[in-house]
Design a protein around this motif. Structure first.
Motif, mmCIF file in Angstrom:
data_model
loop_
_atom_site.group_PDB
_atom_site.id
_atom_site.type_symbol
_atom_site.label_atom_id
_atom_site.label_comp_id
_atom_site.label_asym_id
_atom_site.label_seq_id
_atom_site.Cartn_x
_atom_site.Cartn_y
_atom_site.Cartn_z
ATOM 1 N N UNK A 103 18.207 -5.721 19.207
ATOM 2 C CA UNK A 103 18.395 -7.767 19.737
ATOM 3 C C UNK A 103 20.235 -7.650 20.470
ATOM 4 N N UNK A 104 20.876 -7.576 19.073
ATOM 5 C CA UNK A 104 22.742 -7.495 19.468
ATOM 6 C C UNK A 104 22.546 -6.104 19.922
ATOM 7 N N UNK A 105 22.931 -4.942 19.482
ATOM 8 C CA UNK A 105 22.543 -3.694 19.936
ATOM 9 C C UNK A 105 23.663 -3.305 21.218
ATOM 10 N N UNK A 106 22.717 -3.672 22.565
ATOM 11 C CA UNK A 106 23.608 -3.807 23.788
ATOM 12 C C UNK A 106 24.617 -4.652 23.873
ATOM 13 N N UNK A 107 24.315 -5.667 23.584
ATOM 14 C CA UNK A 107 26.144 -6.807 23.034
ATOM 15 C C UNK A 107 27.129 -6.278 22.517
ATOM 16 N N UNK A 110 28.327 -3.408 24.517
ATOM 17 C CA UNK A 110 29.352 -3.952 25.783
ATOM 18 C C UNK A 110 30.389 -4.288 25.067
ATOM 19 N N UNK A 111 30.610 -5.098 24.297
ATOM 20 C CA UNK A 111 31.847 -5.096 23.999
ATOM 21 C C UNK A 111 33.142 -4.446 23.600
ATOM 22 N N UNK A 195 47.201 -8.881 24.659
ATOM 23 C CA UNK A 195 46.865 -10.000 25.485
ATOM 24 C C UNK A 195 45.415 -9.266 25.805
ATOM 25 N N UNK A 196 44.985 -9.447 26.789
ATOM 26 C CA UNK A 196 44.296 -8.323 27.237
ATOM 27 C C UNK A 196 42.875 -7.627 25.514
ATOM 28 N N UNK A 197 43.084 -7.161 25.313
ATOM 29 C CA UNK A 197 42.492 -6.626 23.689
ATOM 30 C C UNK A 197 42.053 -7.612 22.745
ATOM 31 N N UNK A 198 43.265 -8.423 22.635
ATOM 32 C CA UNK A 198 42.776 -9.319 22.237
ATOM 33 C C UNK A 198 42.067 -10.464 22.481
ATOM 34 N N UNK A 199 42.074 -10.813 23.155
ATOM 35 C CA UNK A 199 41.135 -11.763 24.228
ATOM 36 C C UNK A 199 39.939 -11.559 24.138
ATOM 37 N N UNK A 200 39.326 -10.202 24.023
ATOM 38 C CA UNK A 200 37.960 -9.736 23.489
ATOM 39 C C UNK A 200 37.505 -9.513 21.602
ATOM 40 N N UNK A 207 30.077 -7.765 16.788
ATOM 41 C CA UNK A 207 29.387 -8.386 16.589
ATOM 42 C C UNK A 207 28.368 -8.887 18.080
ATOM 43 N N UNK A 208 27.940 -9.505 18.516
ATOM 44 C CA UNK A 208 27.343 -10.210 19.573
ATOM 45 C C UNK A 208 28.051 -10.933 20.581
#
Length: 345
Positions: A103-107, A110-111, A195-200, A207-208
Motif C-alpha cells: 500500500x505505501x511502497x509506491x508513495x 516516489x518521495x 531548502x528544496x531537499x528539506x521541503x521533501x 514513510x508515505x
C-alpha cells in the motif's frame, strides 16, 4: 477534596461541551436541514423556513416532547462528536502510516526518489538545467539569497549618480569583487538547494506522507547526533523535564490530534454530502484545513521534541552517573546509554 472534584467535574463538562456537543449540534442541525432540502432544493431558504415553522408548530404545545427532542439532539450531537474523534484517530494513523508495503511502497519510493534527486543536487551545488537554485526554492528566496541581494543593492546605492564620471577599477581590483560575488551566489544556490531537499524531508524518506517522515525524522536525527535510541531514551528524558516544557509538548501533541479530528469532521460532512451536496463541499474544505493544520502541528511537535533532547540529554547522562568530558552527549556516550535503556531488548 469535594471542592477539587467539583472543579474537576466542571472543567470536564466544559471540555465535553466545547469539543463534542457544540460541533456535534451544528452537524445534527445541518443533517436535519439537508434531509429536509435534499439535492434539488439544497439552497432553498423558503423551504427550510417552512420546515422550521412546521417543527416549531408541532412542538409548540407539547413541552414534554420538546424536552425529549432536545435531549435526543444533545445525545446525537455527543455521538457525532465521538464519531468525529474516532475518525480523527483513523486520519492520524493514515498520516503516520508505515505499512503494509503493497500500500505505501509506491508513495515511499516516489518521495525517496524526489529526495534523492534533490539531495544530489544539493551536494553538487547544481540546479536543474534552465533554472537557478534560488528560483526553485520551495518557500521563496532563501536567507542567503536575500543577503546577496541586499549586498548588491547596497553597492548600487553607493555607485556615483547619473552624469558623473566614475573611475574605472583596475583589473586587479575587479577580480576580488567578482570572486566575492560568485561566492555569495554559490552560497545562495546551496542554501536554496538545501531548502528544496528539506521541503521533501529532513532525512531520507521512509514513510508515505510528509507528516510521517517529519515525526520519524526526530528519532533518526537524534540517533545520528547523539547515538541515542530515541524510543528508549524519551521516557527517561520526560521525567526530567520542567512543567513548562512538558506543557508545551502536550499542547503540540494535542494540536496534532485536533487537526486530525478536524479532518474527521470533514469525513462526516462528506458522508452527509450523499444527501445534501453543500455538506460535501464543507467536508472537503475541513479535510484540507485539517491536513494543513496537521503539517504545521507535526513540524512544531518535531521541533520541540528535538529541542528538548538538545537541552536535557546531558542532564540525563549526568543523573545516570555518566561522565561527559566534552560537556555534551557524544555518539559514543549515547550508544552506552542506549544499551542501558534497552536492557538487552
Amino acid at each position: 477534596m469535594n471542592a477539587f472534584l467539583a472543579e474537576l467535574g466542571k472543567k470536564l463538562a466544559e471540555r465535553w461541551v466545547s469539543l463534542l456537543v457544540v460541533p456535534g449540534a451544528l452537524f445534527v442541525a445541518l443533517a436535519a436541514a439537508g434531509s429536509a432540502l435534499g439535492h434539488r432544493h439544497a439552497l432553498d431558504r423558503r423551504l427550510l423556513g417552512r420546515a422550521v415553522e412546521e417543527l416549531a408548530t408541532h412542538y409548540d404545545r407539547r413541552p414534554v416532547s420538546a424536552v425529549l427532542l432536545f435531549v435526543a439532539v444533545l445525545a446525537a450531537a455527543a455521538v457525532a462528536g465521538l464519531l468525529a474523534r474516532a475518525l480523527g484517530t483513523v486520519v492520524e494513523r493514515a498520516w503516520l502510516i508505515s505499512g503494509p508495503a503493497w500500500l505505501t511502497g509506491p508513495l515511499v519510493r516516489r518521495r525517496k526518489d524526489r529526495w534523492t534527486t534533490a539531495a544530489r543536487r544539493a551536494a553538487a551545488g547544481r540546479a536543474p538545467a534552465g533554472r537557478s537554485a534560488a528560483e526553485q526554492a520551495p518557500a521563496g528566496r532563501s536567507a542567503a539569497a536575500e543577503q546577496a541581494a541586499s549586498g548588491r543593492a547596497a553597492a548600487a546605492e553607493q555607485a556615483p549618480a547619473a552624469g558623473q564620471p566614475a573611475a574605472e577599477p583596475a583589473p586587479a581590483e575587479r577580480a576580488p569583487a567578482h570572486r566575492a560575488a560568485a561566492a555569495e551566489q554559490a552560497a545562495a544556490d546551496r542554501a536554496a538547494l538545501a531548502e528544496e531537499r528539506n521541503a521533501i524531508a529532513l532525512t531520507r524518506p521512509a514513510r508515505a506522507t510528509w507528516i510521517g517522515d517529519r515525526l520519524r525524522g526526530v528519532g533518526v536525527r537524534v540517533h545520528a547526533q547523539y547515538g541515542l535510541d530515541f524510543p528508549f531514551a524519551w521516557p527517561r528524558l520526560w521525567t526530567l523535564l520542567p512543567e513548562a516544557c512538558r506543557n508545551d509538548l502536550i499542547a503540540a501533541r494535542e494540536a496534532l490530534a485536533g487537526a486530525a479530528t478536524q479532518s474527521g469532521w470533514g469525513l462526516l460532512y462528506l458522508c452527509l454530502g450523499l444527501v445534501w451536496w453543500p455538506a460535501a463541499a464543507a467536508g472537503a474544505a475541513l479535510m484540507l484545513l485539517g491536513w494543513r493544520r496537521g503539517r504545521e502541528a507535526a513540524a512544531n511537535l518535531a521541533d520541540l521534541t528535538e529541542a528538548t533532547v538538545d537541552l536535557y540529554a546531558a542532564d540525563l547522562a549526568l543523573l545516570l552517573g555518566v561522565d561527559l568530558p566534552s560537556g555534551h552527549v557524544t555518539p559514543a556516550v549515547g550508544r552506552q546509554l542506549s544499551e542501558r535503556f534497552r536492557k538487552g531488548a
